[in-house]
Design a protein around this motif. Structure first.
Motif, mmCIF file in Angstrom:
data_model
loop_
_atom_site.group_PDB
_atom_site.id
_atom_site.type_symbol
_atom_site.label_atom_id
_atom_site.label_comp_id
_atom_site.label_asym_id
_atom_site.label_seq_id
_atom_site.Cartn_x
_atom_site.Cartn_y
_atom_site.Cartn_z
ATOM 1 N N LEU A 123 0.827 -1.205 0.000
ATOM 2 C CA LEU A 123 0.000 0.000 0.000
ATOM 3 C C LEU A 123 0.867 1.264 0.000
ATOM 4 C CD1 LEU A 123 -2.650 1.492 0.184
ATOM 5 C CD2 LEU A 123 -2.719 1.040 2.635
ATOM 6 N N GLU A 124 1.950 1.241 0.797
ATOM 7 C CA GLU A 124 2.830 2.409 0.835
ATOM 8 C C GLU A 124 3.421 2.689 -0.547
ATOM 9 O OE1 GLU A 124 3.050 4.796 3.036
ATOM 10 O OE2 GLU A 124 1.477 3.579 3.975
ATOM 11 N N LYS A 135 0.723 4.241 -2.697
ATOM 12 C CA LYS A 135 0.470 5.649 -2.348
ATOM 13 C C LYS A 135 1.581 6.546 -2.890
ATOM 14 C CE LYS A 135 -2.275 5.246 1.919
ATOM 15 N NZ LYS A 135 -2.163 5.220 3.397
ATOM 16 N N THR A 136 2.818 6.065 -2.777
ATOM 17 C CA THR A 136 3.946 6.853 -3.275
ATOM 18 C C THR A 136 3.832 7.058 -4.786
ATOM 19 O OG1 THR A 136 5.254 5.742 -1.584
ATOM 20 C CG2 THR A 136 6.471 7.022 -3.225
ATOM 21 N N ALA A 172 1.038 9.490 -5.530
ATOM 22 C CA ALA A 172 1.374 10.853 -5.111
ATOM 23 C C ALA A 172 2.289 11.531 -6.126
ATOM 24 C CB ALA A 172 2.028 10.826 -3.728
ATOM 25 N N TRP A 190 -6.749 6.438 -1.288
ATOM 26 C CA TRP A 190 -5.285 6.394 -1.278
ATOM 27 C C TRP A 190 -4.682 7.341 -2.312
ATOM 28 C CZ3 TRP A 190 -6.055 0.451 -1.399
ATOM 29 C CH2 TRP A 190 -6.434 0.009 -0.110
ATOM 30 N N GLY A 191 -5.514 8.158 -2.946
ATOM 31 C CA GLY A 191 -4.980 9.241 -3.774
ATOM 32 C C GLY A 191 -5.180 9.107 -5.268
ATOM 33 N N THR A 228 0.623 -0.408 -8.963
ATOM 34 C CA THR A 228 1.756 0.493 -8.737
ATOM 35 C C THR A 228 2.644 0.543 -9.972
ATOM 36 O OG1 THR A 228 1.711 -0.035 -6.393
ATOM 37 C CG2 THR A 228 3.738 0.963 -7.236
#
Lengths: 333, 330
Positions: free
Chosen positions: B190-191, B194-195, B198, B232-233, B318
């Motif tokens: 998930l991180e 999100k990166t 973003a 999450w963006g 991702t």
């Protein structure tokens, strides 16, 4: 004698005038078919996508409507003439059932990805069905009589329908494909399908124009036609081949479209009387006219979605047909 | 020689020790937890004198329970189990299948399994658990009379759904370290997601499911995984006019398929790649910029129930986001 000769000529002028009016109406309907739809198009400010929608979606759809409408109406006329049966239409002659069984067999054997082939399969199935009907009906000395043709049509339809049911009960993919195919629609079939079946329809329509005189003589009964020098069997066979090509191509492209082949010839006879030269010419114009009108109605009544033309034609066709039949004159061959 | 002889003795002692543990463990557990209790998706707390062991579960619930180490005795699915994209990787060997069609459960078979718990998602909008919704055959609904029915609630987030099942699995005796390991791996994925998102603030996505003559656009409000992605963006476009009767989708005719112009398209993965081929066969496909540019992938549509599946999906997304052009459309 002179008075007798002038009467039909005057009525011919009227019939010809009606044909020209119908052709103009068809032109207007074509224009409407190109301009109306679920997407609102502003002709003054055409975007790139508007052009795509018009040129690659609505124009092929309209052309397909012209081809299929003419093919179905003309083949209905030919069938009713050659079978001397006012109820003859592609559905009753086993053509739709034959095409359907070919489509589902194709899915069963070749798998779902072979949907591009279903146009050809439907074509083959329709041709095979009408060949089977004609051959079965031709057994016996007197050849393919109207009653034997109707019975053979019922038999072939029954056999094909049971096989189709057996396949779709066992194979969900085939059922899904059949579900989409058997509604009968002009939507979603673009230039590739038009180009696939177009040549066959055109050849069939040209051939049909030469069958008017034989059909007029056939209408007098086999014995009288033979005594007038007609090759009854040969002409009947040629007519069935033309019907198979026209109907097979239209059904392959659009799926089974009910009622058009049955209704249009009856509608036409109300105006023209029994002369097949006029009946064929009118069918040629009124078939596409009715089909495209129903298609446009289908686009507009359930916007933003669409109603398939097969559905509209069934709903509109039934009451219209009953009205025609009640007028009686139309049923006479 | 002596050492070798000692081996059986040591084994015997070990067995005795284990047997001792086994016989004492339940006696210890009973006074602590008052047997079994679970606060289910419907908000009610269910209790039993013994921890349920014979579980019948909806196949999606079964998959997540098995991921956490709890194996049911029977499952019922909404359709063919083998071809269900949401059940890939699940091994139902030895588990009895008592239904493979929505709304149809063989309750006789279910009763023969003598279940002490039935598990399925709770659907707040329908006020029912999976298998007991409106439209399900009355004979199938009798499964609810065999044992208590529980399950995590379908809501605004798949993560909450999975956590609901984690809680259920723990109450049924699952190893918490297994759950924690899956959660940690998911958090890492998930991180990364999100990166990636973003880094592309202007990226817009549209979730679609083209079929037959319809270009169906998914409404995120009714798709928890899309709501997750939004939270999450990722800018997943909300269609403006969902279908009145079935607001999960906005159904457009293909003539109007260019209504939304996202940077990327997300195809419903349950019918991919057939739905992509359906769109590609439409002349208007060339006027949908994202499709013309090949900027499309799939989204896990309405089936996610496990952390490993979600982590895998996020890692794929991702990668996809990293390669996407956020300025394809304005």
């Amino acid at each position: 004698m002179a008075a007798v000769a002038t009467r039909p000529r005057r009525s011919n002028t009227r019939i010809a005038g009606g044909l020209i009016l119908s052709a103009l109406a068809l032109l207007a309907v074509c224009a409407a078919s190109i301009l109306l739809g679920s997407r609102t198009i502003n002709l003054a400010a055409l975007a790139q996508t508007d052009l795509t929608v018009i040129l690659d979606m609505r124009v092929p759809r309209t052309v397909l409507g012209l081809l299929a409408g003419a093919a179905l109406a003309v083949s209905g006329t030919l069938l009713q003439g050659v079978a001397r049966n006012p109820l003859a239409d592609p559905g009753i002659m086993g053509i739709n059932a034959g095409a359907a069984v070919a489509v589902v067999t194709g899915i069963l054997v070749l798998g779902r990805q072979a949907t591009g082939a279903s146009v050809w399969l439907a074509f083959l199935g329709a041709g095979a069905a009408i060949a089977a009907v004609y051959t079965t009906a031709s057994f016996g000395r007197e050849g393919a009589t109207p009653v034997k043709l109707a019975l053979a049509g019922v038999v072939v339809t029954a056999v094909c329908s049971s096989v189709t049911s057996a396949i779709v009960l066992a194979d969900a993919d085939a059922l899904e494909e059949l579900r989409v195919w058997q509604v009968g629609a002009l939507a979603g079939r673009y230039w590739p399908v038009v180009l696939q079946v177009g040549p066959y329809v055109l050849v069939g329509l040209v051939a049909a124009m030469f069958l008017a005189r034989p059909l007029n003589l056939l209408a007098l009964g086999d014995a009288l036609a033979i005594s007038l020098g007609q090759h009854v069997r040969r002409n009947r066979t040629i007519t069935f081949v033309v019907v198979a090509v026209l109907c097979g191509a239209a059904t392959a492209a659009c799926g089974p479209i009910a009622f058009l082949g049955l209704m249009v010839p009856h509608l036409v006879r109300l105006v023209t009387g029994p002369d097949y030269r006029w009946i064929l010419a009118y069918s040629f114009v009124l078939g596409p006219l009715v089909l495209l009108l129903c298609d446009i109605v289908g686009r507009l009544v359930s916007a933003p979605g669409e109603l398939q033309v097969g559905v509209v034609l069934g709903v509109v066709g039934a009451p219209v047909f009953i009205t025609i039949v009640r007028l009686r004159r139309g049923v006479e061959l | 020689m002596r050492a070798l002889r000692l081996v059986p003795i040591a084994l015997a002692a070990g067995v005795a020790l284990l047997a001792g543990c086994a016989s004492t463990a339940p006696e210890e557990a009973a006074p602590e937890g008052g047997a079994w209790s679970y606060t289910s998706g419907d908000g009610k707390t269910y209790t039993a004198d013994e921890v349920p062991t014979r579980i019948i579960a909806h196949a999606y619930a079964a998959k997540v329970l098995m991921e956490f180490g709890i194996v049911p005795v029977g499952i019922y699915a909404d359709g063919d189990i083998e071809s269900d994209v949401g059940l890939q990787g699940a091994d139902f060997e030895g588990v009895e299948v008592i239904g493979e069609e929505w709304g149809k459960i063989d309750v006789e078979k279910a009763a023969a399994l003598a279940p002490d718990l039935i598990v399925g998602d709770w659907w707040p909008a329908e006020d029912a658990y999976s298998g007991l919704e409106g439209g399900v055959e009355e004979s199938s609904k009798k499964i609810g009379e065999l044992a208590p029915v529980v399950g995590a609630a379908q809501g605004d987030s798949i993560v909450e759904l999975i956590e609901g099942y984690a809680e259920l699995a723990e109450s049924l005796g699952a190893d918490t370290s297994v759950i924690e390991a899956q959660r940690a791996d998911f958090d890492a994925a998930l991180e990364e997601f999100k990166t990636a998102v973003a880094a592309k603030p202007d990226l817009t996505a549209l979730a679609i499911s083209p079929y037959e003559d319809t270009y169906a656009v998914a409404v995120p409000e009714y798709a928890p995984e899309l709501l997750d992605l939004q939270s999450w963006g990722l800018d997943v476009i909300d269609p403006t006019t969902p279908d009145p009767e079935f607001p999960y989708w906005e159904s457009l005719s293909f003539e109007n398929a260019d209504t939304y112009q996202p940077d990327v398209l997300l195809f419903d993965d349950r019918s991919y790649p057939a739905n992509e081929e359906t769109l590609a066969a439409q002349p208007i496909a060339k006027d949908i910029a994202a499709h013309a540019a090949g900027a499309y992938t799939t989204w896990p549509a309405y089936w996610l129930h496990t952390y490993p599946d979600y982590a895998e999906q996020l890692r794929d997304l991702t990668k996809f986001v990293n390669g996407a052009d956020e300025n394809l459309t304005d």
